[in-house]
Design a protein around this motif. Structure first.
Motif, PDB file in Angstrom:
ATOM      1  N   ASP A   1       6.812   6.576 -17.077  1.00 49.13           N
ATOM      2  CA  ASP A   1       6.700   5.437 -17.367  1.00 49.13           C
ATOM      3  C   ASP A   1       7.236   4.262 -16.426  1.00 49.13           C
ATOM      4  OD1 ASP A   1       5.877   5.156 -19.857  1.00 49.13           O
ATOM      5  OD2 ASP A   1       7.677   5.483 -20.775  1.00 49.13           O
ATOM      6  N   ALA A   2       7.281   4.777 -15.054  1.00 48.53           N
ATOM      7  CA  ALA A   2       7.590   3.710 -14.001  1.00 48.53           C
ATOM      8  C   ALA A   2       6.569   2.777 -14.005  1.00 48.53           C
ATOM      9  CB  ALA A   2       7.572   4.457 -12.810  1.00 48.53           C
ATOM     10  N   LEU A   3       5.556   2.769 -14.261  1.00 45.52           N
ATOM     11  CA  LEU A   3       4.345   1.757 -14.243  1.00 45.52           C
ATOM     12  C   LEU A   3       4.516   0.623 -14.989  1.00 45.52           C
ATOM     13  CD1 LEU A   3       1.178   3.714 -13.642  1.00 45.52           C
ATOM     14  CD2 LEU A   3       2.587   2.912 -12.206  1.00 45.52           C
ATOM     15  N   THR A   4       5.251   0.956 -16.197  1.00 49.06           N
ATOM     16  CA  THR A   4       5.542  -0.130 -17.089  1.00 49.06           C
ATOM     17  C   THR A   4       7.034  -0.834 -16.858  1.00 49.06           C
ATOM     18  OG1 THR A   4       6.020   1.608 -18.748  1.00 49.06           O
ATOM     19  CG2 THR A   4       3.963   0.355 -18.988  1.00 49.06           C
ATOM     20  N   LEU A   5       8.026   0.032 -16.262  1.00 46.45           N
ATOM     21  CA  LEU A   5       9.420  -0.513 -16.096  1.00 46.45           C
ATOM     22  C   LEU A   5       9.522  -1.334 -14.966  1.00 46.45           C
ATOM     23  CD1 LEU A   5      11.174   2.812 -17.081  1.00 46.45           C
ATOM     24  CD2 LEU A   5      11.059   0.638 -18.473  1.00 46.45           C
ATOM     25  N   TYR A   6       8.449  -1.135 -13.837  1.00 45.59           N
ATOM     26  CA  TYR A   6       8.875  -1.637 -12.779  1.00 45.59           C
ATOM     27  C   TYR A   6       7.460  -2.714 -12.304  1.00 45.59           C
ATOM     28  CZ  TYR A   6      12.718   1.291 -11.831  1.00 45.59           C
ATOM     29  OH  TYR A   6      13.796   1.961 -11.984  1.00 45.59           O
ATOM     30  N   ASP A   7       7.560  -3.667 -11.518  1.00 43.15           N
ATOM     31  CA  ASP A   7       6.555  -4.543 -11.123  1.00 43.15           C
ATOM     32  C   ASP A   7       5.870  -3.928  -9.742  1.00 43.15           C
ATOM     33  OD1 ASP A   7       4.867  -6.402 -10.552  1.00 43.15           O
ATOM     34  OD2 ASP A   7       6.543  -8.060 -10.009  1.00 43.15           O
ATOM     35  N   PHE A   8       4.523  -3.597 -10.250  1.00 49.06           N
ATOM     36  CA  PHE A   8       3.658  -2.990  -9.325  1.00 49.06           C
ATOM     37  C   PHE A   8       2.579  -3.927  -8.868  1.00 49.06           C
ATOM     38  CE2 PHE A   8       4.187   1.701  -8.899  1.00 49.06           C
ATOM     39  CZ  PHE A   8       5.304   1.775  -9.659  1.00 49.06           C
TER      40      PHE A   8
ATOM     41  N   THR B   1       0.960  -1.173  -0.009  1.00 46.62           N
ATOM     42  CA  THR B   1      -0.002   0.124   0.083  1.00 46.62           C
ATOM     43  C   THR B   1       0.844   1.414   0.102  1.00 46.62           C
ATOM     44  OG1 THR B   1      -1.717   1.517   1.275  1.00 46.62           O
ATOM     45  CG2 THR B   1      -0.397  -0.125   2.312  1.00 46.62           C
ATOM     46  N   ILE B   2       0.482   2.294  -0.670  1.00 48.01           N
ATOM     47  CA  ILE B   2       1.137   3.472  -0.712  1.00 48.01           C
ATOM     48  C   ILE B   2       0.216   4.708  -0.536  1.00 48.01           C
ATOM     49  CG2 ILE B   2       1.087   3.438  -3.387  1.00 48.01           C
ATOM     50  CD1 ILE B   2       3.575   5.374  -3.253  1.00 48.01           C
ATOM     51  N   THR B   3       0.541   5.743   0.124  1.00 46.52           N
ATOM     52  CA  THR B   3      -0.359   6.682   0.285  1.00 46.52           C
ATOM     53  C   THR B   3       0.444   7.936  -0.369  1.00 46.52           C
ATOM     54  OG1 THR B   3      -0.942   6.199   2.383  1.00 46.52           O
ATOM     55  CG2 THR B   3      -1.318   8.473   2.112  1.00 46.52           C
ATOM     56  N   ALA B   4      -0.023   8.568  -1.411  1.00 47.71           N
ATOM     57  CA  ALA B   4       0.543   9.496  -2.372  1.00 47.71           C
ATOM     58  C   ALA B   4      -0.367  10.641  -2.838  1.00 47.71           C
ATOM     59  CB  ALA B   4       1.119   9.084  -3.442  1.00 47.71           C
ATOM     60  N   SER B   5       0.243  11.660  -3.409  1.00 49.42           N
ATOM     61  CA  SER B   5      -0.425  12.842  -3.974  1.00 49.42           C
ATOM     62  C   SER B   5      -0.814  12.441  -5.415  1.00 49.42           C
ATOM     63  CB  SER B   5      -0.006  14.008  -3.807  1.00 49.42           C
ATOM     64  OG  SER B   5       1.098  14.072  -4.614  1.00 49.42           O
ATOM     65  N   PRO B   6      -1.973  12.975  -6.025  1.00 54.83           N
ATOM     66  CA  PRO B   6      -2.344  12.881  -7.092  1.00 54.83           C
ATOM     67  C   PRO B   6      -1.208  13.240  -8.272  1.00 54.83           C
ATOM     68  CG  PRO B   6      -4.310  13.754  -6.152  1.00 54.83           C
ATOM     69  CD  PRO B   6      -3.104  13.574  -5.163  1.00 54.83           C
ATOM     70  N   THR B   7      -0.572  14.304  -7.858  1.00 54.11           N
ATOM     71  CA  THR B   7       0.545  14.952  -8.440  1.00 54.11           C
ATOM     72  C   THR B   7       1.702  13.816  -8.793  1.00 54.11           C
ATOM     73  OG1 THR B   7       0.160  17.082  -7.960  1.00 54.11           O
ATOM     74  CG2 THR B   7       2.330  16.663  -8.607  1.00 54.11           C
ATOM     75  N   PHE B   8       1.895  13.198  -7.342  1.00 55.67           N
ATOM     76  CA  PHE B   8       3.048  12.026  -7.655  1.00 55.67           C
ATOM     77  C   PHE B   8       2.637  11.102  -8.487  1.00 55.67           C
ATOM     78  CE2 PHE B   8       4.983   8.391  -6.227  1.00 55.67           C
ATOM     79  CZ  PHE B   8       6.282   8.429  -6.316  1.00 55.67           C
ATOM     80  N   LEU B   9       1.316  10.662  -8.229  1.00 55.31           N
ATOM     81  CA  LEU B   9       1.035   9.476  -9.240  1.00 55.31           C
ATOM     82  C   LEU B   9       0.843   9.516 -10.600  1.00 55.31           C
ATOM     83  CD1 LEU B   9      -2.199   8.357  -6.953  1.00 55.31           C
ATOM     84  CD2 LEU B   9       0.118   7.335  -7.104  1.00 55.31           C
ATOM     85  N   ASN B  10       0.453  11.041 -10.987  1.00 48.61           N
ATOM     86  CA  ASN B  10       0.709  11.518 -12.437  1.00 48.61           C
ATOM     87  C   ASN B  10       2.360  11.365 -12.808  1.00 48.61           C
ATOM     88  OD1 ASN B  10       0.123  12.629 -14.848  1.00 48.61           O
ATOM     89  ND2 ASN B  10       0.350  14.619 -14.051  1.00 48.61           N
TER      90      ASN B  10
ATOM     91  N   GLN C   1      -6.870   1.979 -15.148  1.00 51.54           N
ATOM     92  CA  GLN C   1      -6.478   1.047 -16.237  1.00 51.54           C
ATOM     93  C   GLN C   1      -5.270   0.646 -16.148  1.00 51.54           C
ATOM     94  OE1 GLN C   1      -7.328   4.025 -19.526  1.00 51.54           O
ATOM     95  NE2 GLN C   1      -9.575   3.450 -19.405  1.00 51.54           N
ATOM     96  N   LYS C   2      -4.444   1.292 -15.874  1.00 56.84           N
ATOM     97  CA  LYS C   2      -3.056   0.813 -15.589  1.00 56.84           C
ATOM     98  C   LYS C   2      -2.637  -0.077 -14.566  1.00 56.84           C
ATOM     99  CE  LYS C   2      -0.611   4.289 -18.376  1.00 56.84           C
ATOM    100  NZ  LYS C   2       0.125   4.035 -19.464  1.00 56.84           N
TER     101      LYS C   2
END
Lengths: 102, 460
Positions: free
Chosen positions: B230-237, B215-224, B260-261
């Protein structure tokens, strides 16, 4: 290039950039007699706002003078400077002269 | 048993479990307990009991241990991640701290004395009742920070009820009310707190993959930024089960992209203010920015479209600033909300509202549309004074590839034409290479944005 011609071209290209937002295509074939704002004008109030901001930016970039077009002077003028391209050219020219002689 | 004693007994029962993970170090709950005892000894030795202390540090075992030990000795702890001397002085003075404890990156501890007198009535009242507390600094709208005083037990008590034990990254900082809340959730449930080497999207993504963060708590800006980098495709989430977002409104378009991602993760909105603490809210669904309040734990009402809250976790008050609470104990959040039955949607700060000739709109509503324009990396919108309309919409853009202002402006107008009403279309435009978010991954403030729109013009 003649200064007034340069201002006129800046105004026309500022109008061009907001063509996508205008309700109907704008006819610039009448040149300086093209009516802008008010009776028979092609711009609504948001169009005028955009035109003013864009012209201010372009004048600063291309002529190196920072002017504020909408002021008490513009509002109190007997004939609105925003009536036609021609009247706006004249008004902007007077603002630039004031700035340069200040 | 007090909530603090409960916390220590849970540490004791989970001695072998890992509490805190950093790049080169792991701390078990047993080790954390002995750190608390070590801190306790140092504090007694330095006369730190029932006074106000400014604790300077970031997430790390010693900092957490000091906070707990300070509370056990009945102190009021002002928190600061900022380490600049001028800021430390300002905050120590504001909090009327008699001691500053600085824990640096190598976990070295330094003590400093300050001769501030404790005169604030709320602070004095806490000492009289022998209650521990904490102080959070928030940036006031005028630029001068405000110090809000909270009771420690209000923060601790809410986490006593056992919940799921998770491996978590708190993206929010140690001196942030949301960061503190996440940390106590983890500690009370003896989960694992992962501390990334930096808060850049790459480092955080690496840590999520490496430590199988749940679990992670973050701001929308950081999630953006995570999406954009491209971190969402380069790393295993795949390990991520829950993503909490908060501190600023979530653009709907971004939430759609994220769901979606990361279709396996649940997206939950967190909502609260420094002044109210993290409020008991629940997102209607992963893909919705609407939420419900647990009304058994808080009272809410809407006055003139703005949310007012009465809740146990609220601060006791500001230091030396008049109370912002209403006569009947509600805090005016200043946030505009929509209501549909039991569901609410936070639109944004009322003070950020843009009024173009009477047509009102929140920056978020416009940013929501502009984010989808091809080539846009980041966008921030604000109100600009205008002699014709009162205000107009100004927007700063960061683009993937260089583009002239004239060409971008034409493209923008074409894009906006059918999507935004005329008064909501940005009329003052800035293309910038600079970031449009702060180091805390929050959108830059309206005042900063405004001055950049006026001053930082880049001609193409």
């Amino acid at each position: 290039m003649n200064k007034n011609k340069m201002i006129s071209e800046i105004i026309q290209s500022a109008i061009q950039t907001q063509i996508p937002l205008l309700p109907e295509p704008i006819d610039l074939s009448q040149g300086e007699a093209t009516q802008l704002f008010g009776e028979g004008g092609v711009l609504d109030s948001m169009g005028l706002v955009t035109l003013v901001l864009t012209i201010e930016e372009m004048i600063e970039d291309e002529m190196g003078v920072a002017i504020t077009i909408v002021s008490e002077k513009a509002m109190s003028a007997r004939r609105s400077p925003f009536a036609t391209i021609g009247s706006l050219v004249e008004f902007i020219d007077s603002l630039i002269q004031e700035k340069q002689h200040a | 048993m007090t909530s603090l004693e409960t916390l220590f007994s849970r540490f004791e029962a989970a001695k072998e479990k890992i509490a805190i993970v950093t790049t080169n170090n792991e701390t078990t709950y047993g080790q954390l307990l002995s750190e608390v005892e070590k801190a306790d000894w140092l504090l007694r030795h330095n006369g730190c009991a029932r006074t106000t202390v400014l604790l300077v540090g970031d997430y790390a075992a010693p900092t957490i241990a000091f906070l707990l030990a300070l509370w056990r000795l009945g102190n009021i702890v002002a928190l600061s991640c900022a380490t600049q001397d001028a800021l430390i002085d300002e905050r120590a003075e504001l909090a009327q701290a008699t001691r500053v404890i600085k824990i640096n990156e190598d976990n070295q501890v330094e003590f400093f004395s300050r001769d501030h007198k404790i005169s604030d009535p709320i602070l004095s009242d806490l000492y009289r009742r022998q209650e521990a507390g904490f102080v959070i600094f928030s940036s006031g709208s005028t630029g001068k920070p405000k110090a809000s005083i909270h009771s420690a037990s209000a923060m601790l008590d809410k986490h006593i009820l056992p919940k799921r034990c998770l491996t978590s990254i708190s993206f929010l900082l140690f001196d942030h009310i949301g960061g503190l809340n996440t940390m106590f959730y983890i500690l009370f449930n003896v989960g694992k707190l992962v501390i990334p080497t930096s808060r850049s999207p790459q480092r955080v993504a690496q840590a999520i993959e490496k430590y199988r963060v749940e679990t992670i708590t973050a701001s929308p800006t950081f999630l953006n930024l995570l999406v954009m980098s491209d971190a969402l495709t380069l790393y295993d989430f795949k390990s991520l089960q829950v993503i909490n977002y908060g501190t600023e409104p979530m653009p709907e378009s971004l939430l759609k992209t994220l769901t979606q991602k990361l279709p396996w993760a649940r997206f939950l909105q967190a909502y609260g203010l420094t002044e109210t603490g993290v409020l008991p809210v629940r997102s209607v669904s992963s893909s919705s920015t609407w939420l419900t309040f647990d009304k058994s734990q808080c009272d809410i009402r809407i006055v003139d479209g703005l949310l007012e809250v009465k809740v146990k976790t609220s601060m006791l008050g500001y230091i030396n600033v008049p109370s912002p609470f209403t006569q009947d104990g509600y805090l005016k959040t200043g946030d505009a909300v929509l209501q549909e039955g039991d569901c609410y949607r936070v639109l944004g700060r009322h003070s950020d509202l843009i009024n173009v000739g009477g047509e009102k709109v929140y920056p978020g509503e416009i940013e929501n549309v502009l984010r989808d324009m091809p080539g846009v990396v980041e966008v921030a919108v604000t109100a600009l004074e205008n002699p014709i309309m009162g205000q107009v919409v100004g927007a700063a853009f960061k683009l993937h590839v260089d583009e002239s202002l004239t060409s971008f402006r034409q493209r923008l107008y074409k894009f906006c034409h059918q999507k935004l009403q005329s008064s909501h279309i940005p009329r003052k435009i800035l293309i910038t290479d600079a970031m449009l978010h702060t180091t805390r991954a929050k959108k830059i403030g309206a005042n900063t944005l405004r001055s950049r729109l006026i001053e930082e013009r880049r001609t193409a």
